[in-house]
Write a protein that holds these residues in place. Structure first.
Motif, mmCIF file in Angstrom:
data_model
loop_
_atom_site.group_PDB
_atom_site.id
_atom_site.type_symbol
_atom_site.label_atom_id
_atom_site.label_comp_id
_atom_site.label_asym_id
_atom_site.label_seq_id
_atom_site.Cartn_x
_atom_site.Cartn_y
_atom_site.Cartn_z
ATOM 1 N N THR A 1 -8.829 2.441 0.128
ATOM 2 C CA THR A 1 -7.407 2.045 0.458
ATOM 3 C C THR A 1 -7.288 0.492 0.158
ATOM 4 O OG1 THR A 1 -7.567 1.603 2.637
ATOM 5 C CG2 THR A 1 -6.592 3.601 2.171
ATOM 6 N N SER B 1 -4.727 -4.448 0.718
ATOM 7 C CA SER B 1 -4.273 -2.964 0.604
ATOM 8 C C SER B 1 -3.043 -2.793 0.045
ATOM 9 C CB SER B 1 -4.536 -2.086 1.971
ATOM 10 O OG SER B 1 -3.374 -2.803 2.937
ATOM 11 N N GLN C 1 -3.120 3.355 6.139
ATOM 12 C CA GLN C 1 -3.932 2.467 6.873
ATOM 13 C C GLN C 1 -3.485 2.400 8.371
ATOM 14 O OE1 GLN C 1 -4.878 -0.985 4.674
ATOM 15 N NE2 GLN C 1 -6.916 -0.502 5.326
#
Length: 361
Positions: free
Chosen positions: A172, A182, A190
């Motif tokens: 990610t 990210s 996340q």
């Protein structure tokens, strides 16, 4: 162009480093003072922590201590703490405009360690507490559960679970526009992992330790009274001295110290994270000004846990202190006599077993 969220250099959680969500942060005098204080104290905490944990690892893995399971757990915890402090240092370098983090590979590994190492350290504290509970309340199980073979399997198990759960930074996290970030399309993933991390590193360990610590305290008190009766029955002149120095009392002191350090230094940071998580999930509101100030302060308290362990071991671990002094301050004497004891770092395994046999008589 893809919108990104960069990692904060002083948080284990992801948020914006340029405070785009908090326009007041860059100019608010109180917030600026707190962040500057962090900038000054963080490198001190990191350096002291890395040195202290490195020395602790050397002692725990010495011949006289590595034969006990608890010392293996604490040795593994010290290694984990070093990993966290190294990753924190890489994040900290952004504050002094050293962009080591913004390199492919370094970015992913650093973010992974910032999650993985605290998870490992916290659960090692939990298993140490559990083992001490077994030693005091269920001495018959010591020879089965409190062994180095079991400790090695538990440590490997924790590492495997951590690798499985916290591998998300590797897929990610990326370098976007020269920054470790990210992508927005992965932000919900996340965030889910962040919520999971809160439960894994605070809620579950807290519940378990709230159960184990009272059990240990009650069992230790009962064992101490039983030992005192045995000593009084033998009518020895030094009975009071021996009772005071019982292994059970040493276990209680060490366990109490580890537990207090864990609760005092970890809980504030996690508590405010839980509060912010609940408010965001319920009302989609960002943290308030006061919450941001408190979070920065609690972060420093949280980071202290990774650098004060050596002090705790030296103060409350009598056997660790002896091994530490012998290993680092008495090398000039050459070969000294072998240690007349092989004990648990927080208590004496041998003494505990001897006491158990006497108690059964």
């Amino acid at each position: 162009m893809t919108t990104t969220t960069t990692y904060n250099i002083s948080e284990t959680m992801n948020s914006t480093v340029n405070f785009t969500g908090f326009p007041w942060a860059a100019e608010d005098p109180v917030y600026v003072i707190v962040r500057r204080t962090q900038t000054v104290l963080l490198p001190i905490i990191i350096v002291v922590g890395i040195i202290g944990n490195s020395l602790a690892v050397g002692s725990f893995l010495s011949k006289s201590l590595r034969k006990t399971s608890c010392c293996l757990y604490l040795g593994a915890k010290s290694v984990s703490d070093i990993g966290f402090l190294v990753s924190l240092f890489i994040f900290f370098l952004l504050r002094v405009h050293v962009t080591l983090l913004n390199h492919q590979g370094v970015c992913q590994v650093t973010v992974f360690l910032i999650y993985f190492c605290p998870f490992l350290s916290i659960w090692l504290v939990v298993v140490i507490t559990f083992e001490n509970c077994i030693r005091i309340s269920q001495p018959a199980l010591v020879s089965t559960i409190c062994t180095t073979a079991v400790a090695k399997r538990v440590i490997v198990g924790y590492v495997v679970v951590g690798l499985v759960v916290y591998n998300f930074p590797f897929w990610t996290t990326r370098i976007v526009n020269g920054q470790c970030a990210s992508a927005t399309e992965l932000e919900h993933i996340q965030r889910a992992f962040t919520y999971m991390d809160t439960f894994l590193t605070l809620v579950f360990p807290l519940i378990i330790m709230l159960i184990l610590v009272p059990l240990v305290a009650i069992s230790a008190l009962s064992a101490f009274k039983r030992k005192k009766r045995l000593v009084q029955g033998q009518k020895r002149v030094k009975k009071n001295k021996k009772a005071a120095a019982s292994p059970e009392a040493q276990v209680t002191r060490m366990l109490f110290a580890v537990s207090v350090v864990f609760f005092v230094l970890h809980t504030p940071s996690h508590a405010i994270r839980i509060k912010e998580m609940i408010i965001y999930m319920s009302y989609s509101k960002m943290p308030t000004y006061q919450d941001q100030i408190m979070q920065r302060i609690f972060e420093l308290i949280y980071y202290l846990d990774f650098c004060v362990s050596l002090v705790v071991y030296l103060i409350f671990g009598r056997n660790f202190r002896k091994v530490f002094v012998k290993q680092y301050f008495q090398r000039c004497r050459g070969k000294s006599q072998s240690m007349p004891f092989v004990q648990n770092c927080s208590s004496s395994c041998a003494d505990s077993e001897i006491f158990t046999k006497k108690a059964r008589q």
